[in-house]
Design a protein around this motif. Structure first.
Motif, PDB file in Angstrom:
ATOM      1  N   VAL A 185       0.822  -1.215   0.000  1.00 30.79           N
ATOM      2  CA  VAL A 185       0.000   0.000   0.000  1.00 30.79           C
ATOM      3  C   VAL A 185       0.855   1.264   0.000  1.00 30.79           C
ATOM      4  N   TRP A 186       1.849   1.333   0.889  1.00 35.45           N
ATOM      5  CA  TRP A 186       2.674   2.551   0.941  1.00 35.45           C
ATOM      6  C   TRP A 186       3.415   2.762  -0.372  1.00 35.45           C
ATOM      7  N   TYR A 238      -9.181  -4.005  -1.310  1.00 33.45           N
ATOM      8  CA  TYR A 238      -8.949  -3.079  -0.205  1.00 33.45           C
ATOM      9  C   TYR A 238      -8.010  -1.960  -0.622  1.00 33.45           C
ATOM     10  N   ALA A 239      -7.008  -2.275  -1.418  1.00 34.04           N
ATOM     11  CA  ALA A 239      -6.028  -1.266  -1.818  1.00 34.04           C
ATOM     12  C   ALA A 239      -6.667  -0.128  -2.600  1.00 34.04           C
ATOM     13  N   VAL A 243      -7.765   2.856  -0.495  1.00 34.30           N
ATOM     14  CA  VAL A 243      -6.801   3.606   0.295  1.00 34.30           C
ATOM     15  C   VAL A 243      -6.756   5.061  -0.150  1.00 34.30           C
ATOM     16  N   ARG A 244      -6.894   5.965   0.810  1.00 31.04           N
ATOM     17  CA  ARG A 244      -6.762   7.404   0.550  1.00 31.04           C
ATOM     18  C   ARG A 244      -5.360   7.893   0.860  1.00 31.04           C
ATOM     19  N   CYS A 304      -1.474   6.761   3.050  1.00 33.29           N
ATOM     20  CA  CYS A 304      -0.649   5.807   3.788  1.00 33.29           C
ATOM     21  C   CYS A 304       0.699   6.477   3.999  1.00 33.29           C
ATOM     22  N   ALA A 350      -2.566   4.342   7.770  1.00 36.54           N
ATOM     23  CA  ALA A 350      -3.309   4.369   6.502  1.00 36.54           C
ATOM     24  C   ALA A 350      -4.772   4.701   6.777  1.00 36.54           C
ATOM     25  N   LEU A 365      -8.529   4.266   4.779  1.00 38.79           N
ATOM     26  CA  LEU A 365      -9.263   3.649   3.675  1.00 38.79           C
ATOM     27  C   LEU A 365     -10.717   4.118   3.716  1.00 38.79           C
TER      28      LEU A 365
END
Length: 232
Positions: A170-171, A203-204, A207-208, A210, A229, A231
């Motif tokens: 994610v990051w 889920y990724a 993500v707004r 992270c 993170a 979301l």
């Protein structure tokens, strides 16, 4: 609604800075929290009690008081918790399910001892419908995930293989060319990115943000930075 996720390695249960770390963790206001190097000792019991008083359900594997392990805390009631695999120590991989989401809290061992855990995650995590893998993975690639002068990782191919199995780092997905580290060696002061949130694509895509929070490391509360993170 927003799902806020936080993870922080608290360094051998955080006993020297227990109150500061508890305040730090609660200050992130997470809906889901993964604490690595948690210990089931008096300090750990106090931390779990503080989280529970703040409205969290907590779970961690049974462990010797001197054993580093993982604690998962959730604002949503935890429906079940279990080890990831009967073949591997629950101290390093601990799973919890809440509201249909399955989370694996990860604290992988050092050197070559971590490789069987990586292999198990690569082989089984997606098939076991684990949505989020969160914690201290003790590995990265030997390019952007470490200082060029730092010791080379053992198993640098493992993150790429996990991504190929069906997960998003994610990051890194939000910072594709950035060098930013969550732990620094002593001596040497070489940086390494050890702390991750891996998510399924479903889920990724929610993500707004992270970002690392380096404050707990710079303040000397622990030797790791937190990863936070948000979301949708």
């Amino acid at each position: 609604m927003t799902l806020r996720i936080a993870t922080l390695n608290i360094r051998h249960s955080g006993s020297k800075n227990a109150d500061a770390l508890a305040a730090r963790l609660l200050g992130y206001d997470p809906d889901l929290l993964v604490v690595t190097e948690f210990r089931a000792n008096d300090t750990g019991s106090r931390l779990a009690a503080q989280l529970e008083r703040a409205g969290y359900a907590t779970t961690h594997p049974l462990a010797d008081p001197k054993q580093n392990t993982v604690l998962i805390a959730s604002r949503t009631p935890i429906d079940r918790a279990s080890r990831f695999s009967r073949d591997l120590s629950a101290h390093h991989l601990w799973c919890a399910e809440f509201d249909g989401t399955i989370v694996a809290g990860v604290y992988l061992p050092q050197a070559h001892a971590k490789l069987p855990y990586w292999e198990a995650l690569i082989d089984r995590a997606r098939r076991s419908e684990v949505d989020l893998l969160i914690g201290d993975f003790n590995t990265g690639n030997n390019d952007l995930d470490k200082d060029p002068k730092g010791t080379r990782f053992i198993g640098p191919e493992m993150p790429g293989r996990l991504i190929a199995s069906g997960y998003v780092d994610v990051w890194r997905s939000l910072h594709p060319d950035v060098r930013e580290y969550s732990w620094f060696s002593r001596p040497g002061d070489n940086g390494f990115r050890l702390d991750y949130i891996y998510a399924t694509p479903e889920y990724a895509q929610r993500v707004r943000t992270c970002e690392f929070d380096h404050a707990p490391r710079l303040a000397g509360e622990t030797d790791h930075s937190a990863l936070i993170a948000a979301l949708d």
